[in-house]
Design a protein around this motif. Structure first.
Motif, PDB file in Angstrom:
ATOM      1  N   GLY A  40       0.824  -1.196   0.000  1.00 41.61           N
ATOM      2  CA  GLY A  40       0.000   0.000   0.000  1.00 41.61           C
ATOM      3  C   GLY A  40       0.858   1.246   0.000  1.00 41.61           C
ATOM      4  N   LYS A  41       0.679   2.092   1.000  1.00 36.88           N
ATOM      5  CA  LYS A  41       1.454   3.317   1.104  1.00 36.88           C
ATOM      6  C   LYS A  41       2.795   3.110   1.795  1.00 36.88           C
ATOM      7  CE  LYS A  41      -2.428   6.516   1.002  1.00 36.88           C
ATOM      8  NZ  LYS A  41      -3.033   7.718   1.605  1.00 36.88           N
ATOM      9  N   GLY A  42       3.084   1.876   2.193  1.00 41.05           N
ATOM     10  CA  GLY A  42       4.344   1.582   2.853  1.00 41.05           C
ATOM     11  C   GLY A  42       5.425   1.174   1.876  1.00 41.05           C
ATOM     12  N   LYS A  43       6.589   0.827   2.401  1.00 41.54           N
ATOM     13  CA  LYS A  43       7.705   0.359   1.592  1.00 41.54           C
ATOM     14  C   LYS A  43       8.486  -0.680   2.382  1.00 41.54           C
ATOM     15  CE  LYS A  43      10.766   4.199   2.940  1.00 41.54           C
ATOM     16  NZ  LYS A  43      11.562   5.347   2.423  1.00 41.54           N
ATOM     17  N   PRO A  44       9.393  -1.425   1.728  1.00 38.36           N
ATOM     18  CA  PRO A  44      10.177  -2.441   2.439  1.00 38.36           C
ATOM     19  C   PRO A  44      11.025  -1.826   3.547  1.00 38.36           C
ATOM     20  CG  PRO A  44      10.302  -2.779   0.070  1.00 38.36           C
ATOM     21  CD  PRO A  44       9.621  -1.455   0.279  1.00 38.36           C
ATOM     22  N   VAL A  45      11.274  -2.623   4.576  1.00 39.77           N
ATOM     23  CA  VAL A  45      12.013  -2.155   5.745  1.00 39.77           C
ATOM     24  C   VAL A  45      13.508  -2.048   5.440  1.00 39.77           C
ATOM     25  CG1 VAL A  45      12.627  -2.706   8.138  1.00 39.77           C
ATOM     26  CG2 VAL A  45      10.299  -3.128   7.290  1.00 39.77           C
ATOM     27  N   ASP A  46      14.136  -1.014   5.955  1.00 41.26           N
ATOM     28  CA  ASP A  46      15.571  -0.802   5.797  1.00 41.26           C
ATOM     29  C   ASP A  46      16.354  -2.013   6.318  1.00 41.26           C
ATOM     30  OD1 ASP A  46      18.349   0.206   6.467  1.00 41.26           O
ATOM     31  OD2 ASP A  46      17.490   2.050   5.656  1.00 41.26           O
ATOM     32  N   ASP A  47      17.387  -2.391   5.574  1.00 41.03           N
ATOM     33  CA  ASP A  47      18.182  -3.570   5.927  1.00 41.03           C
ATOM     34  C   ASP A  47      18.906  -3.420   7.263  1.00 41.03           C
ATOM     35  OD1 ASP A  47      17.435  -4.878   3.633  1.00 41.03           O
ATOM     36  OD2 ASP A  47      19.205  -4.239   2.484  1.00 41.03           O
TER      37      ASP A  47
END
Length: 365
Positions: A40-47
């Motif tokens: 949705g409006k989110g994105k993948p989490v930073d490594d």
């Protein structure tokens, strides 16, 4: 991506996945229909957080901030197969924030931040439209079973305590060019049950079946409900559930008319069909019930069939969460990164977004 203080409409794909051997395939459901990459409006989490692979998908639907320092996010939780995950509690969520001075994310204390799952009624509603075939064949041979199945459906879909975000309306059709109202949209479970129990064998004056007309008219009703949600700046979803024991006999509208209406409808509307007996056209009902269709061989199977569908509808609706917490960030800190992680047994998932702390002060509750 920036949080905002007021909502705008964002399409929600909901309401049903049902693994039932007689229904159409789950492959027909496009889980990414409105969510892009699934977040949705989110994105993948930073490594840098090293949270590992996700078994759960958190799809952000809407997000906003409220002074003096509250962050609110509405999101849907599902597994990687798209099945809804309902019943999560606040202690299953962990919050991580990253400000401009942070190399990575810091864990935010759940108790200090007053993290909670709040009622989403002010920003989300889910309306169900139950459409019953009360033509002569049903009234003369399976009315009692249909009433019992419909009552079970209501009891499963509607919350025990009335909630304004979950409402249902019941309509019925026969051969007339009219979708008859049995009970208007309501959050009252008892009102719906009483309406079903009021159905008698002489309710209809036309023994024919205007199935296609019922589909067209109920879709229009669902579309009008979504328009009302948009006007009120609420994220809305609707579910149309059509029951019949036969084919269209009135021939007032064509199959093509009905299918065009269904296929052109908003993606926020889900369509389900329930067929009974040997006189139904399973292909037509499968096409109309593009989200899911299911068939009962006899009247005795109706209650279990309705129950299976209603439970899945309830699970889907309850997989939307409004998660809120008080951020320790203060005015002048600018834009901050936020990660929310959920752990459910041996499954876990997370999503990343941003929020602005402009105007944030102490005193958040």
């Amino acid at each position: 991506m920036k949080m905002k203080s007021s909502f705008r409409y964002f399409s929600v794909f909901t309401m049903l996945f049902l693994a039932f051997s007689c229904g159409n395939a789950d492959d027909d459901i496009n889980l990414d229909l409105n969510f892009g990459d699934g977040l949705g409006k989110g994105k993948p989490v930073d490594d840098c957080l090293a949270l590992g692979e996700s078994d759960l998908v958190l799809s952000i639907q809407e997000q906003y901030t409220t002074l003096p320092g509250k962050v609110s996010i509405l999101f849907k939780v599902s597994d990687t197969d798209g099945s809804p995950v309902a019943g999560l509690t606040a202690n299953q969520f962990t919050i991580y924030e990253q400000g401009r001075n942070d190399a990575c994310f810091n864990t935010i204390s759940q108790s200090e931040s007053q993290a909670r799952i709040s009622s989403n009624s002010q920003i989300f509603n889910a309306n169900t439209i139950l459409v019953l075939d009360l033509s002569n064949s049903v009234l003369s041979s399976s009315l009692d079973e249909l009433k019992m199945a419909s009552v079970s459906f209501v009891n499963n879909v509607m919350p025990t305590a009335s909630e304004e975000s979950y409402k249902m309306a019941i309509y019925w059709f026969d051969g007339e060019d009219e979708l008859h109202l049995l009970n208007d949209l309501t959050s009252s479970k008892q009102e719906l049950v009483d309406a079903i129990n009021s159905i008698t064998e002489n309710i209809s004056n036309d023994p024919s079946t205007d199935l296609y007309g019922a589909v067209i008219k109920s879709t229009t009703i669902a579309e009008d409900l979504l328009k009302e949600s948009i006007k009120n700046e609420i994220i809305g979803a609707a579910s149309v559930v059509v029951f019949t024991d036969g084919t269209d006999q009135a021939s007032r509208y064509t199959e093509a008319d009905a299918l065009k209406k269904v296929n052109d409808a908003s993606a926020n509307i889900s369509f389900f069909t329930i067929g009974l007996g040997a006189e139904i056209d399973t292909q037509v009902l499968t096409d109309i019930g593009k989200t899911y269709s299911v068939f009962a061989g006899n009247a005795e199977e109706l209650e279990n069939t309705f129950n299976d569908i209603s439970i899945k509808i309830s699970e889907r609706a309850n997989s939307f969460y409004l998660f809120e917490y008080c951020s320790p960030k203060r005015d002048g800190s600018g834009d901050n990164n936020l990660v929310i992680q959920v752990v459910d047994g041996n499954q876990k998932g997370a999503v990343q977004t941003e929020f602005s702390a402009n105007g944030f002060t102490g005193g958040c509750e």
